[in-house]
Design a protein around this motif. Structure first.
Motif, PDB file in Angstrom:
ATOM      1  N   LEU A  33     -12.181   3.519   5.466  1.00  0.00           N
ATOM      2  CA  LEU A  33     -11.114   2.642   5.933  1.00  0.00           C
ATOM      3  C   LEU A  33     -10.463   3.307   7.139  1.00  0.00           C
ATOM      4  CD1 LEU A  33      -9.480   1.506   2.561  1.00  0.00           C
ATOM      5  CD2 LEU A  33     -11.259   0.395   3.884  1.00  0.00           C
ATOM      6  N   PRO A  34     -10.404   2.624   8.276  1.00  0.00           N
ATOM      7  CA  PRO A  34      -9.798   3.247   9.460  1.00  0.00           C
ATOM      8  C   PRO A  34      -8.286   3.406   9.287  1.00  0.00           C
ATOM      9  CG  PRO A  34     -10.838   1.127   9.997  1.00  0.00           C
ATOM     10  CD  PRO A  34     -10.847   1.254   8.520  1.00  0.00           C
ATOM     11  N   ASP A  35      -7.673   4.170  10.157  1.00  0.00           N
ATOM     12  CA  ASP A  35      -6.212   4.322  10.136  1.00  0.00           C
ATOM     13  C   ASP A  35      -5.571   2.946  10.259  1.00  0.00           C
ATOM     14  OD1 ASP A  35      -6.691   6.973  10.114  1.00  0.00           O
ATOM     15  OD2 ASP A  35      -5.295   7.456  11.740  1.00  0.00           O
ATOM     16  N   GLY A  36      -4.585   2.690   9.428  1.00  0.00           N
ATOM     17  CA  GLY A  36      -3.884   1.416   9.506  1.00  0.00           C
ATOM     18  C   GLY A  36      -4.457   0.371   8.569  1.00  0.00           C
ATOM     19  N   VAL A  37      -5.542   0.722   7.860  1.00  0.00           N
ATOM     20  CA  VAL A  37      -6.128  -0.219   6.902  1.00  0.00           C
ATOM     21  C   VAL A  37      -6.065   0.426   5.517  1.00  0.00           C
ATOM     22  CG1 VAL A  37      -8.216  -1.470   6.221  1.00  0.00           C
ATOM     23  CG2 VAL A  37      -7.677  -1.188   8.623  1.00  0.00           C
ATOM     24  N   GLU A  38      -5.712  -0.380   4.513  1.00  0.00           N
ATOM     25  CA  GLU A  38      -5.484   0.168   3.182  1.00  0.00           C
ATOM     26  C   GLU A  38      -6.034  -0.798   2.139  1.00  0.00           C
ATOM     27  OE1 GLU A  38      -1.558   2.220   1.122  1.00  0.00           O
ATOM     28  OE2 GLU A  38      -1.323   0.658   2.621  1.00  0.00           O
ATOM     29  N   LEU A  39      -6.568  -0.229   1.066  1.00  0.00           N
ATOM     30  CA  LEU A  39      -7.000  -1.062  -0.063  1.00  0.00           C
ATOM     31  C   LEU A  39      -5.851  -1.095  -1.066  1.00  0.00           C
ATOM     32  CD1 LEU A  39      -9.344  -2.607  -1.483  1.00  0.00           C
ATOM     33  CD2 LEU A  39     -10.018  -0.432  -2.486  1.00  0.00           C
ATOM     34  N   CYS A  40      -5.221  -2.254  -1.199  1.00  0.00           N
ATOM     35  CA  CYS A  40      -4.082  -2.394  -2.117  1.00  0.00           C
ATOM     36  C   CYS A  40      -4.488  -3.368  -3.213  1.00  0.00           C
ATOM     37  CB  CYS A  40      -2.850  -2.935  -1.405  1.00  0.00           C
ATOM     38  SG  CYS A  40      -2.274  -1.897  -0.073  1.00  0.00           S
ATOM     39  N   GLY A  41      -4.793  -2.850  -4.380  1.00  0.00           N
ATOM     40  CA  GLY A  41      -5.230  -3.716  -5.475  1.00  0.00           C
ATOM     41  C   GLY A  41      -6.507  -4.431  -5.091  1.00  0.00           C
ATOM     42  N   GLY A  58      -1.391  -6.976  10.813  1.00  0.00           N
ATOM     43  CA  GLY A  58      -0.641  -7.757   9.838  1.00  0.00           C
ATOM     44  C   GLY A  58      -1.520  -8.772   9.124  1.00  0.00           C
ATOM     45  N   ALA A  59      -2.783  -8.391   8.886  1.00  0.00           N
ATOM     46  CA  ALA A  59      -3.723  -9.322   8.238  1.00  0.00           C
ATOM     47  C   ALA A  59      -4.101  -8.791   6.855  1.00  0.00           C
ATOM     48  CB  ALA A  59      -4.976  -9.468   9.087  1.00  0.00           C
ATOM     49  N   THR A  60      -4.432  -9.724   5.970  1.00  0.00           N
ATOM     50  CA  THR A  60      -4.831  -9.340   4.614  1.00  0.00           C
ATOM     51  C   THR A  60      -6.095 -10.110   4.233  1.00  0.00           C
ATOM     52  OG1 THR A  60      -2.523  -9.039   4.032  1.00  0.00           O
ATOM     53  CG2 THR A  60      -4.048  -9.243   2.210  1.00  0.00           C
ATOM     54  N   VAL A  61      -7.030  -9.411   3.601  1.00  0.00           N
ATOM     55  CA  VAL A  61      -8.244 -10.077   3.103  1.00  0.00           C
ATOM     56  C   VAL A  61      -8.319  -9.859   1.592  1.00  0.00           C
ATOM     57  CG1 VAL A  61     -10.764 -10.040   3.133  1.00  0.00           C
ATOM     58  CG2 VAL A  61      -9.509  -9.868   5.263  1.00  0.00           C
ATOM     59  N   ARG A  62      -8.424 -10.953   0.863  1.00  0.00           N
ATOM     60  CA  ARG A  62      -8.484 -10.851  -0.605  1.00  0.00           C
ATOM     61  C   ARG A  62      -9.946 -10.651  -1.041  1.00  0.00           C
ATOM     62  NH1 ARG A  62      -5.484 -11.762  -4.991  1.00  0.00           N
ATOM     63  NH2 ARG A  62      -3.600 -12.098  -3.787  1.00  0.00           N
ATOM     64  N   LEU A  63     -10.151  -9.744  -1.984  1.00  0.00           N
ATOM     65  CA  LEU A  63     -11.509  -9.457  -2.470  1.00  0.00           C
ATOM     66  C   LEU A  63     -11.603  -9.849  -3.938  1.00  0.00           C
ATOM     67  CD1 LEU A  63     -11.744  -5.780  -1.115  1.00  0.00           C
ATOM     68  CD2 LEU A  63     -12.733  -7.798  -0.037  1.00  0.00           C
ATOM     69  N   ASN A  64     -12.834 -10.108  -4.395  1.00  0.00           N
ATOM     70  CA  ASN A  64     -12.986 -10.320  -5.843  1.00  0.00           C
ATOM     71  C   ASN A  64     -13.145  -8.952  -6.516  1.00  0.00           C
ATOM     72  OD1 ASN A  64     -15.636  -9.501  -5.572  1.00  0.00           O
ATOM     73  ND2 ASN A  64     -16.450 -11.578  -5.515  1.00  0.00           N
ATOM     74  N   LEU A 102     -12.344  -4.143   9.586  1.00  0.00           N
ATOM     75  CA  LEU A 102     -11.557  -3.592   8.483  1.00  0.00           C
ATOM     76  C   LEU A 102     -12.159  -2.314   7.914  1.00  0.00           C
ATOM     77  CD1 LEU A 102     -10.650  -6.931   6.693  1.00  0.00           C
ATOM     78  CD2 LEU A 102      -9.085  -5.418   7.901  1.00  0.00           C
ATOM     79  N   VAL A 103     -13.443  -2.081   8.168  1.00  0.00           N
ATOM     80  CA  VAL A 103     -14.053  -0.817   7.718  1.00  0.00           C
ATOM     81  C   VAL A 103     -14.933  -0.245   8.835  1.00  0.00           C
ATOM     82  CG1 VAL A 103     -14.117  -1.499   5.268  1.00  0.00           C
ATOM     83  CG2 VAL A 103     -16.133  -1.851   6.683  1.00  0.00           C
TER      84      VAL A 103
END
Lengths: 90, 270
Positions: free
Chosen positions: B10-18, B27-33, B82-83
């Motif tokens: 994950l590059p700087d500024g990108v985070e896996l949250c739940g 300021g973008a979010t991608v939902r994963l299963n 994002l990655v």
């Protein structure tokens, strides 16, 4: 209309600056490289002239650069309007 | 062009949250299963082949199927910037993989596409930001300059202009080596303190941001060519070939027309 005007102004300015820098560079190169007299024109409209008289050289930029740049701006504006229409219809 | 031995980071500024990947810069979010979340977590530590093997055992599907899905997920997330892909082999391995894929794709008139790589632009003063841009792009710009210089030299020699080929090719190399990072730097400086990051793909470079002032930011890059063309012009009386250099540098302004992405942004087309 806004897209047309902005694209026209940006295209004209960009091509005008490129022409001015390019012709200045040509003048410097001609002076440094012992080139003979020459001029660049589109029909009666002069773009550039270089004259050598003994040890002195004269370069002059013609008024023709303005209509050439404006024409390029017009082409840019036309293309921008076409792209905008295509994007809207897609 | 993502292989079984590759991992992701994950590059700087990108985070896996739940079950979401959050891009704090845009300021973008991608939902994963659930499975994709597990894959993203696993692939940071293990290769696609290893992670797929573990998931295949747990879920009871074929390893090949999970590998395909994992590779597609990595490609999709990479396309969305994002990655980053961490190569499982060295440069030689990458070159060999690219060549073998290129041979396969050649009949389709296509070439394998390299993954995107995202680099942070450090926050802080203008100097800090400038240094981080230059450090990231310097080597890539040099390679770009060399490739273009060699191509131009061959073109000039082929056209019977061998006498001027060497100085002009050298000047083109210098021009592109300097102009490419300066172009991106101008975009970054025009953004002032707004968050942004650099994206490279092969020899292509770009600045990505989610800030306003997009017209000004778009104009700044191509306009930087003029700032470099003027000193080059001043060199012309001493070095006549520098005339060519100034023309190449000012030619960046063509990027302000609809021919270039910056120009389309400046004209409000994107």
């Amino acid at each position: 209309m806004r897209t047309f005007v902005i694209s026209f102004l940006i295209g004209t300015a960009a091509v005008l600056v490129i022409l001015v820098v390019g012709l200045m560079a040509l003048g410097f190169a001609a002076a440094a490289g012992d080139w003979d007299n020459f001029d660049i024109a589109i029909g009666p409209i002069g773009l550039f002239a270089f004259e050598r008289d003994g040890t002195t050289t004269t370069t002059s930029m013609g008024i023709g650069v303005v209509p050439v740049a404006a024409l390029a701006g017009l082409v840019n504006a036309g293309a921008a309007v076409l792209l905008r229409r295509r994007a809207r219809s897609a | 062009m993502i292989g079984r031995r590759d991992r992701i980071e994950l590059p700087d500024g990108v985070e896996l949250c739940g079950e979401e990947i959050v891009d704090h810069v845009r300021g973008a979010t991608v939902r994963l299963n659930e499975t994709a979340t597990r894959l993203v977590a696993d692939l940071q530590a293990r290769s696609i082949a290893d992670a797929a093997g573990a998931i295949a055992r747990d879920v009871g599907v074929s390893v090949g199927q999970v590998e395909t899905d994992a590779t597609r997920l990595c490609a999709e997330l990479n396309n969305r910037l994002l990655v980053n892909i961490r190569r499982g082999g060295g440069l030689r391995f990458l070159a060999a993989r690219w060549l073998s894929l290129a041979l396969l794709l050649l009949p389709l008139s296509s070439l394998p596409s390299l993954p995107y790589r995202r680099y942070p632009v450090l926050r802080g003063t203008a100097l800090t930001r400038a240094l981080s841009v230059v450090r990231t792009l310097a080597l890539r710009s040099f390679v770009l300059g060399c490739v273009s210089g060699v191509a131009l030299a061959l073109l000039l020699i082929g056209s019977g202009l061998a006498v001027v080929a060497l100085p002009i090719a050298l000047l083109a190399t210098v021009a592109l080596t300097i102009a490419a990072p300066v172009h991106e730097l101008a975009h970054v400086l025009a953004l002032r303190r707004a968050p942004c990051f650099l994206v490279v793909r092969g020899l292509r470079m770009a600045v990505v941001h989610n800030a306003g002032r997009s017209a000004l930011v778009a104009v700044a890059g191509p306009a930087s060519g003029i700032a470099l063309a003027i000193p080059a012009l001043a060199l012309t009386p001493v070095l006549p070939e520098a005339a060519f250099l100034s023309i190449v540098l000012s030619g960046q302004l063509l990027g302000l027309t609809v021919l270039g992405k910056d120009g389309r942004n400046a004209c409000g087309l994107s």
